[in-house]
Design a protein around this motif. Structure first.
Motif, PDB file in Angstrom:
ATOM      1  N   ASN A  99       0.851  -1.176   0.000  1.00  0.00           N
ATOM      2  CA  ASN A  99       0.000   0.000   0.000  1.00  0.00           C
ATOM      3  C   ASN A  99       0.892   1.232   0.000  1.00  0.00           C
ATOM      4  O   ASN A  99       0.973   1.924  -0.992  1.00  0.00           O
ATOM      5  CB  ASN A  99      -0.957  -0.001   1.200  1.00  0.00           C
ATOM      6  CG  ASN A  99      -1.853   1.217   1.230  1.00  0.00           C
ATOM      7  OD1 ASN A  99      -1.539   2.254   0.649  1.00  0.00           O
ATOM      8  ND2 ASN A  99      -2.953   1.125   1.908  1.00  0.00           N
ATOM      9  N   PRO A 127      -9.544  -5.599 -10.694  1.00  0.00           N
ATOM     10  CA  PRO A 127      -8.498  -6.141  -9.822  1.00  0.00           C
ATOM     11  C   PRO A 127      -8.503  -7.665  -9.796  1.00  0.00           C
ATOM     12  O   PRO A 127      -9.529  -8.303  -9.992  1.00  0.00           O
ATOM     13  CB  PRO A 127      -8.876  -5.578  -8.449  1.00  0.00           C
ATOM     14  CG  PRO A 127     -10.336  -5.327  -8.520  1.00  0.00           C
ATOM     15  CD  PRO A 127     -10.631  -4.970  -9.949  1.00  0.00           C
ATOM     16  N   SER A 128      -7.328  -8.215  -9.590  1.00  0.00           N
ATOM     17  CA  SER A 128      -7.185  -9.654  -9.356  1.00  0.00           C
ATOM     18  C   SER A 128      -7.288  -9.840  -7.852  1.00  0.00           C
ATOM     19  O   SER A 128      -6.306  -9.656  -7.130  1.00  0.00           O
ATOM     20  CB  SER A 128      -5.828 -10.137  -9.876  1.00  0.00           C
ATOM     21  OG  SER A 128      -5.738  -9.949 -11.260  1.00  0.00           O
ATOM     22  N   ASN A 129      -8.479 -10.178  -7.368  1.00  0.00           N
ATOM     23  CA  ASN A 129      -8.681 -10.190  -5.923  1.00  0.00           C
ATOM     24  C   ASN A 129      -9.282 -11.500  -5.405  1.00  0.00           C
ATOM     25  O   ASN A 129     -10.012 -11.506  -4.439  1.00  0.00           O
ATOM     26  CB  ASN A 129      -9.524  -8.990  -5.483  1.00  0.00           C
ATOM     27  CG  ASN A 129     -10.860  -8.900  -6.195  1.00  0.00           C
ATOM     28  OD1 ASN A 129     -11.272  -9.813  -6.895  1.00  0.00           O
ATOM     29  ND2 ASN A 129     -11.544  -7.782  -6.008  1.00  0.00           N
ATOM     30  N   SER A 130      -8.933 -12.595  -6.069  1.00  0.00           N
ATOM     31  CA  SER A 130      -9.373 -13.899  -5.587  1.00  0.00           C
ATOM     32  C   SER A 130      -8.272 -14.530  -4.720  1.00  0.00           C
ATOM     33  O   SER A 130      -7.143 -14.039  -4.691  1.00  0.00           O
ATOM     34  CB  SER A 130      -9.682 -14.825  -6.765  1.00  0.00           C
ATOM     35  OG  SER A 130      -8.481 -15.156  -7.439  1.00  0.00           O
ATOM     36  N   LYS A 131      -8.599 -15.612  -4.053  1.00  0.00           N
ATOM     37  CA  LYS A 131      -7.593 -16.299  -3.233  1.00  0.00           C
ATOM     38  C   LYS A 131      -6.429 -16.808  -4.080  1.00  0.00           C
ATOM     39  O   LYS A 131      -5.305 -16.883  -3.604  1.00  0.00           O
ATOM     40  CB  LYS A 131      -8.222 -17.469  -2.469  1.00  0.00           C
ATOM     41  CG  LYS A 131      -9.139 -17.038  -1.351  1.00  0.00           C
ATOM     42  CD  LYS A 131      -9.534 -18.180  -0.439  1.00  0.00           C
ATOM     43  CE  LYS A 131     -10.224 -19.306  -1.164  1.00  0.00           C
ATOM     44  NZ  LYS A 131     -10.723 -20.363  -0.279  1.00  0.00           N
ATOM     45  N   ALA A 133      -5.122 -15.329  -6.611  1.00  0.00           N
ATOM     46  CA  ALA A 133      -4.404 -14.225  -7.252  1.00  0.00           C
ATOM     47  C   ALA A 133      -2.947 -14.156  -6.774  1.00  0.00           C
ATOM     48  O   ALA A 133      -2.638 -14.428  -5.616  1.00  0.00           O
ATOM     49  CB  ALA A 133      -5.099 -12.898  -6.962  1.00  0.00           C
ATOM     50  N   ARG A 135       0.921 -11.764  -7.472  1.00  0.00           N
ATOM     51  CA  ARG A 135       1.418 -10.443  -7.856  1.00  0.00           C
ATOM     52  C   ARG A 135       1.648 -10.318  -9.356  1.00  0.00           C
ATOM     53  O   ARG A 135       1.804  -9.220  -9.878  1.00  0.00           O
ATOM     54  CB  ARG A 135       2.732 -10.138  -7.112  1.00  0.00           C
ATOM     55  CG  ARG A 135       2.587  -9.733  -5.675  1.00  0.00           C
ATOM     56  CD  ARG A 135       1.917  -8.394  -5.455  1.00  0.00           C
ATOM     57  NE  ARG A 135       2.353  -7.331  -6.329  1.00  0.00           N
ATOM     58  CZ  ARG A 135       3.488  -6.642  -6.192  1.00  0.00           C
ATOM     59  NH1 ARG A 135       4.296  -6.866  -5.202  1.00  0.00           N
ATOM     60  NH2 ARG A 135       3.799  -5.707  -7.056  1.00  0.00           N
ATOM     61  N   ASN A 139      -3.445  -6.091 -12.329  1.00  0.00           N
ATOM     62  CA  ASN A 139      -3.977  -5.271 -11.245  1.00  0.00           C
ATOM     63  C   ASN A 139      -4.030  -6.010  -9.906  1.00  0.00           C
ATOM     64  O   ASN A 139      -5.033  -5.989  -9.207  1.00  0.00           O
ATOM     65  CB  ASN A 139      -5.353  -4.715 -11.624  1.00  0.00           C
ATOM     66  CG  ASN A 139      -5.774  -3.556 -10.760  1.00  0.00           C
ATOM     67  OD1 ASN A 139      -5.080  -3.168  -9.818  1.00  0.00           O
ATOM     68  ND2 ASN A 139      -6.915  -2.992 -11.065  1.00  0.00           N
ATOM     69  N   SER A 140      -2.935  -6.615  -9.541  1.00  0.00           N
ATOM     70  CA  SER A 140      -2.878  -7.346  -8.273  1.00  0.00           C
ATOM     71  C   SER A 140      -2.961  -6.431  -7.057  1.00  0.00           C
ATOM     72  O   SER A 140      -3.284  -6.884  -5.961  1.00  0.00           O
ATOM     73  CB  SER A 140      -1.603  -8.192  -8.203  1.00  0.00           C
ATOM     74  OG  SER A 140      -0.460  -7.365  -8.178  1.00  0.00           O
ATOM     75  N   LEU A 141      -2.700  -5.134  -7.229  1.00  0.00           N
ATOM     76  CA  LEU A 141      -2.771  -4.198  -6.104  1.00  0.00           C
ATOM     77  C   LEU A 141      -4.116  -3.475  -6.022  1.00  0.00           C
ATOM     78  O   LEU A 141      -4.323  -2.660  -5.128  1.00  0.00           O
ATOM     79  CB  LEU A 141      -1.624  -3.185  -6.177  1.00  0.00           C
ATOM     80  CG  LEU A 141      -0.211  -3.777  -6.051  1.00  0.00           C
ATOM     81  CD1 LEU A 141       0.839  -2.664  -6.090  1.00  0.00           C
ATOM     82  CD2 LEU A 141      -0.060  -4.609  -4.803  1.00  0.00           C
ATOM     83  N   GLY A 142      -5.019  -3.757  -6.944  1.00  0.00           N
ATOM     84  CA  GLY A 142      -6.374  -3.209  -6.861  1.00  0.00           C
ATOM     85  C   GLY A 142      -6.482  -1.724  -7.125  1.00  0.00           C
ATOM     86  O   GLY A 142      -7.263  -1.029  -6.502  1.00  0.00           O
TER      87      GLY A 142
END
Length: 184
Positions: A99, A127-131, A133, A135, A139-142
């Protein structure tokens, strides 16, 4: 073909590598802000002639580097003449923490663009926001407002997260497509 310039400051080389990937994706030229916060006259001329400007800075202590801030303050001469009005703009930042208050930096870049009367291009990537996911996924950081990347403080430039570099290229491509549509 639209002309795009990536104007950036990089303290340790990580933001420069992101800038290069963004520029590659956008087919853009690079304008590096030096260690004293200065930009060459030729780079100022490139920004004046550009259809799109992509801002880049590391996030230090929750905001842009002082060198980038010096450049931004110097752009008040351009602001007074409305030199960047209606240009397409976008921005990115890199810091050591996942962050690291990077959102504040992108908000600063957005505000700078709006002060100039420019048109902002966001990330446009879910975003890639699944379990499952990692780096290296998009968009791994959302992020949504601009490109966010993260490089551990003890990582060399050669150890940067490969997905961040792929995402940076894709971000550059998105900006280039937006600039081309806007130019039409």
């Amino acid at each position: 073909m639209s002309k795009i310039v990536v104007v950036f400051h990089s303290g340790y080389g990580h933001t420069k590598k992101i800038a290069e990937a963004v520029a590659q994706g956008a087919g853009a030229s690079l304008a590096a802000i030096d260690a004293e916060g200065n930009l060459s006259d030729a780079d100022w001329a490139s920004l004046a002639a550009a259809d799109g400007i992509i801002f880049g800075t590391p996030t230090y202590m929750g905001g842009p580097s002082w060198q980038f801030k010096k450049f931004a303050d110097a752009s008040s001469k351009v602001w007074f003449g409305q030199g960047w009005k209606d240009k397409m703009t976008a921005g990115f930042t890199n810091s050591a923490s996942l962050n690291g208050d990077k959102f504040n930096t992108v908000q600063y870049l957005f505000t700078l663009s709006q002060q100039h009367g420019a048109v902002w291009v966001g990330a446009g990537v879910l975003p890639s926001n699944s379990k499952a996911a990692t780096r290296d996924l998009p968009n791994s950081l959302g992020y949504s407002t601009g490109l966010l990347t993260s490089t551990p403080s003890d990582a060399s430039v050669d150890e940067m997260v490969p997905g961040d570099l792929v995402n940076a290229q894709a971000f550059g491509q998105r900006v280039a497509a937006a600039v081309a549509r806007w130019a039409r």
